[in-house]
Design a protein around this motif. Structure first.
Motif, mmCIF file in Angstrom:
data_model
loop_
_atom_site.group_PDB
_atom_site.id
_atom_site.type_symbol
_atom_site.label_atom_id
_atom_site.label_comp_id
_atom_site.label_asym_id
_atom_site.label_seq_id
_atom_site.Cartn_x
_atom_site.Cartn_y
_atom_site.Cartn_z
ATOM 1 N N UNK A 1 0.873 -1.215 0.112
ATOM 2 C CA UNK A 1 0.115 -0.022 0.026
ATOM 3 C C UNK A 1 0.915 1.249 0.030
ATOM 4 N N UNK A 2 0.387 2.090 -0.593
ATOM 5 C CA UNK A 2 1.007 3.478 -0.713
ATOM 6 C C UNK A 2 0.473 4.596 0.209
ATOM 7 N N UNK A 3 1.217 5.451 0.730
ATOM 8 C CA UNK A 3 0.695 6.595 1.401
ATOM 9 C C UNK A 3 -0.345 7.427 0.617
ATOM 10 N N UNK A 4 -1.365 8.050 1.049
ATOM 11 C CA UNK A 4 -2.457 8.700 0.284
ATOM 12 C C UNK A 4 -1.819 10.046 -0.033
ATOM 13 N N UNK A 5 -1.948 10.035 -1.197
ATOM 14 C CA UNK A 5 -1.517 11.224 -2.002
ATOM 15 C C UNK A 5 -0.210 11.315 -2.841
ATOM 16 N N UNK A 6 0.536 9.879 -2.610
ATOM 17 C CA UNK A 6 1.928 9.811 -3.358
ATOM 18 C C UNK A 6 1.673 9.472 -4.787
ATOM 19 N N UNK A 7 2.267 10.286 -5.417
ATOM 20 C CA UNK A 7 2.140 10.201 -6.976
ATOM 21 C C UNK A 7 2.711 8.979 -7.394
ATOM 22 N N UNK A 8 1.763 8.229 -8.495
ATOM 23 C CA UNK A 8 1.884 7.031 -9.017
ATOM 24 C C UNK A 8 1.948 7.195 -10.523
ATOM 25 N N UNK A 9 2.483 8.314 -11.014
ATOM 26 C CA UNK A 9 2.537 8.268 -12.273
ATOM 27 C C UNK A 9 3.449 7.305 -13.106
ATOM 28 N N UNK A 10 2.885 6.649 -14.180
ATOM 29 C CA UNK A 10 3.562 5.492 -14.760
ATOM 30 C C UNK A 10 4.945 5.982 -15.693
ATOM 31 N N UNK A 11 5.691 6.665 -14.887
ATOM 32 C CA UNK A 11 6.937 7.025 -15.633
ATOM 33 C C UNK A 11 8.202 6.579 -14.821
ATOM 34 N N UNK A 12 9.356 6.782 -15.584
ATOM 35 C CA UNK A 12 10.774 6.745 -14.658
ATOM 36 C C UNK A 12 11.021 5.199 -14.960
ATOM 37 N N UNK A 13 11.746 4.585 -14.094
ATOM 38 C CA UNK A 13 12.248 3.153 -14.113
ATOM 39 C C UNK A 13 11.474 2.137 -13.646
ATOM 40 N N UNK A 14 10.362 2.581 -13.005
ATOM 41 C CA UNK A 14 9.345 1.520 -12.097
ATOM 42 C C UNK A 14 10.099 0.549 -11.731
ATOM 43 N N UNK A 15 11.392 0.713 -11.208
ATOM 44 C CA UNK A 15 12.090 -0.284 -10.207
ATOM 45 C C UNK A 15 11.429 0.019 -8.894
ATOM 46 N N UNK A 16 11.766 -1.150 -7.854
ATOM 47 C CA UNK A 16 11.320 -0.946 -6.685
ATOM 48 C C UNK A 16 12.510 -1.603 -5.721
ATOM 49 N N UNK A 17 12.821 -0.637 -4.797
ATOM 50 C CA UNK A 17 14.325 -1.197 -3.689
ATOM 51 C C UNK A 17 13.518 -1.502 -2.562
ATOM 52 N N UNK A 18 13.468 -2.644 -2.167
ATOM 53 C CA UNK A 18 13.173 -3.181 -0.622
ATOM 54 C C UNK A 18 14.342 -2.941 0.474
ATOM 55 N N UNK A 19 13.920 -1.974 1.247
ATOM 56 C CA UNK A 19 14.920 -1.949 2.347
ATOM 57 C C UNK A 19 14.377 -2.189 3.509
ATOM 58 N N UNK A 20 15.427 -3.147 4.344
ATOM 59 C CA UNK A 20 15.225 -3.432 5.693
ATOM 60 C C UNK A 20 15.851 -2.276 6.626
ATOM 61 N N UNK A 21 14.937 -1.813 7.459
ATOM 62 C CA UNK A 21 15.184 -0.819 8.550
ATOM 63 C C UNK A 21 15.493 -1.614 9.786
ATOM 64 N N UNK A 22 17.014 -1.863 9.980
ATOM 65 C CA UNK A 22 17.612 -2.445 11.255
ATOM 66 C C UNK A 22 18.013 -1.694 12.311
ATOM 67 N N UNK A 23 17.423 -0.510 12.361
ATOM 68 C CA UNK A 23 18.152 0.392 13.399
ATOM 69 C C UNK A 23 17.830 0.135 14.829
ATOM 70 N N UNK A 24 16.516 -0.412 15.074
ATOM 71 C CA UNK A 24 15.999 -0.495 16.296
ATOM 72 C C UNK A 24 16.195 -2.182 16.685
ATOM 73 N N UNK A 25 16.225 -3.078 16.113
ATOM 74 C CA UNK A 25 15.935 -4.447 16.680
ATOM 75 C C UNK A 25 16.720 -5.419 15.742
ATOM 76 N N UNK A 26 18.014 -5.317 15.388
ATOM 77 C CA UNK A 26 18.785 -6.063 14.359
ATOM 78 C C UNK A 26 18.870 -7.561 14.931
ATOM 79 N N UNK A 27 18.420 -7.920 16.199
ATOM 80 C CA UNK A 27 18.769 -9.416 16.576
ATOM 81 C C UNK A 27 17.373 -10.070 16.244
ATOM 82 N N UNK A 28 16.129 -9.513 15.743
ATOM 83 C CA UNK A 28 15.022 -10.066 15.253
ATOM 84 C C UNK A 28 14.838 -10.683 13.901
ATOM 85 N N UNK A 29 16.117 -10.280 13.280
ATOM 86 C CA UNK A 29 15.993 -10.944 11.870
ATOM 87 C C UNK A 29 17.310 -12.200 11.975
#
Length: 481
Positions: A28-56
């Protein structure tokens, strides 16, 4: 747009086992985020491990920080409600190792303040995106530090931006048909179509479609390729075809963790300008059965095919294939009819970009085509015969044909591998582009039927995809070749 999706380490751990199988994630995308079908249309999935690295459970996340762990392509934009929307990322590939964004050695540190600010803005929520100039700067920084990601990005972009075929060009028409035949094989075997989709035009116009295949960069595929460098007993069944002087043969192999294996063989033996069309041949080794589909192109304007002597001669030859079949003796050998050969009257839009969908068309068994040719429904105003949607009331579409093949309800009975090899090579030397799929497995007829009817993606095994190197020449010549 280039999308950045951020998940916690716990969310990442919860989803990764599913992603390895489905290669798909809807976010799901935040309300109002532009979804124009332009650019690369690649997606990077980022793991935010700054708070609980031992959970992974992945040991690479022993340090705090944010890491790019998966890369995918945005194939669909979905409207969830009046204002909400989502993106479907498919296919996805896990990075060979997590790419750190933070710290002095992280990718963000090598970006200018402006581009770093844009990436941070995209990282600030659960999903965001950056524009083309920021992506170009980010890509340069990624590839400087992690050049192994180039093959992932190239493969995904090739899937997102498929080459458009010119239906007025003989080579493009041949590749278009061969592509559809290869994708048909993935449909009838339930292997992912993405493994055969990323493609660039080969250097030679006479080369098979598979010659232009851009290899799937999935990590275990690369490992497997190294392991099989010597091939040995794992050499493809049709590997010796690649050493024949009068044919061009390319092979790609798909395997899943349950032991099922699909060897896709693409062979041409004549210049493209003199080719007669494309044959798709699917052989299911456990049941010793094969099905053949011969492609015929409908006129792009009227969606018609005018019958000529060449088609009638080809039908005569296809009817001889029925003589290779034996009478059924066991329940799983029973077929709906003796037909094992079909005509696919297909049509493509002019200059249409390839998609994951099969070409629209009518699948017609040869015996049914004979009945149609004897009926007034195909009689033209000047006495000729015509196949078209308007004239043929009943036919199979791609999904219906695939289901019949999956369930073993059509095809030859008791056909040997030797007969398949002789027949496939004969068709290529007669002037056809041949796309042959050879499936092996330990499945029983019941297990095969259960898998074919299943719509669940949760229990699908992981698939490995690779193009095997040519094996060493045999010590002795192969009889008959």
């Amino acid at each position: 747009m280039t999308y950045i999706v951020t998940l916690t380490s716990a969310q990442m751990a919860e989803n990764e086992s599913d992603w390895l199988i489905t290669e798909r994630f809807t976010k799901g995308l935040p309300t109002g985020l532009d979804t124009s079908d332009t650019g690369t249309r690649l997606a990077l999935l980022v793991c935010d491990n700054r708070t609980s690295p031992t959970n992974n459970s992945r040991r690479e996340f022993s340090e705090h920080g944010r890491f790019i762990t998966w890369i995918g392509s945005v194939q669909r934009f979905n409207t969830v409600g009046p204002v909400d929307s989502s993106i479907t990322i498919e296919p996805m590939r896990r990075c060979p190792r997590p790419v750190p964004l933070d710290g002095p050695d992280g990718v963000l540190a090598s970006l200018s303040s402006m581009h770093r600010s844009h990436v941070e803005q995209a990282l600030s929520g659960s999903a965001g995106h950056c524009g083309m100039t920021t992506w170009q700067a980010l890509q340069e920084a990624l590839l400087r530090k992690h050049p192994e990601l180039a093959r992932y990005i190239d493969w995904l972009l090739a899937n997102l931006n498929p080459i458009r075929f010119d239906v007025e060009d003989a080579a493009d028409r041949a590749w278009q048909e061969q592509r559809d035949a290869a994708q048909s094989l993935t449909r009838v075997t339930d292997f992912p179509h993405s493994a055969l989709s990323a493609w660039g035009r080969p250097a030679s116009r006479d080369a098979p479609y598979l010659a232009g295949l851009i290899p799937d960069p999935v990590e275990n595929s690369l490992i497997d390729h190294d392991v099989r460098a010597g091939l040995g007993s794992e050499a493809p069944l049709f590997d010796d075809w690649r050493r024949l002087s009068d044919v061009r043969c390319d092979i790609h192999v798909l395997e899943d963790s349950s032991g099922r294996r699909l060897e896709v063989v693409n062979v041409n033996a004549t210049p493209v300008e003199s080719r007669l069309g494309t044959d798709m041949i699917y052989y299911h080794h456990p049941s010793h059965s094969f099905v053949l589909v011969q492609y015929k192109r409908l006129d792009s304007r009227n969606k018609e095919y005018r019958v000529n002597k060449q088609l009638l001669d080809q039908m005569d030859r296809l009817e001889q294939v029925a003589k290779l079949s034996s009478n059924p003796e066991r329940p799983h050998e029973w077929r709906l009819s003796p037909d094992s050969c079909f005509l696919k009257f297909a049509h493509w839009r002019e200059t249409a970009a390839p998609t994951s969908e099969l070409a629209h068309g009518m699948y017609i068994p040869v015996s049914y085509a004979r009945v149609l040719l004897d009926d007034d429904c195909t009689l033209g105003s000047r006495g000729g015969r015509i196949f078209s949607y308007k004239r043929v009331d009943r036919y199979l579409v791609g999904s219906e044909f695939a289901d019949l093949v999956k369930l073993g309800l059509v095809g030859t009975v008791g056909t040997s591998v030797e007969q398949l090899r002789d027949f496939g090579l004969q068709r290529a030397r007669e002037g056809y582009s041949v796309v042959l799929g050879f499936e092996t497995s330990e499945e029983t007829p019941r297990v095969r039927a259960t898998r074919a009817r299943s719509r669940s993606t949760k229990k699908k095994p992981k698939v490995n995809s690779y193009s095997p190197p040519t094996a060493q020449p045999p010590l002795f010549d192969v009889p008959g070749f």
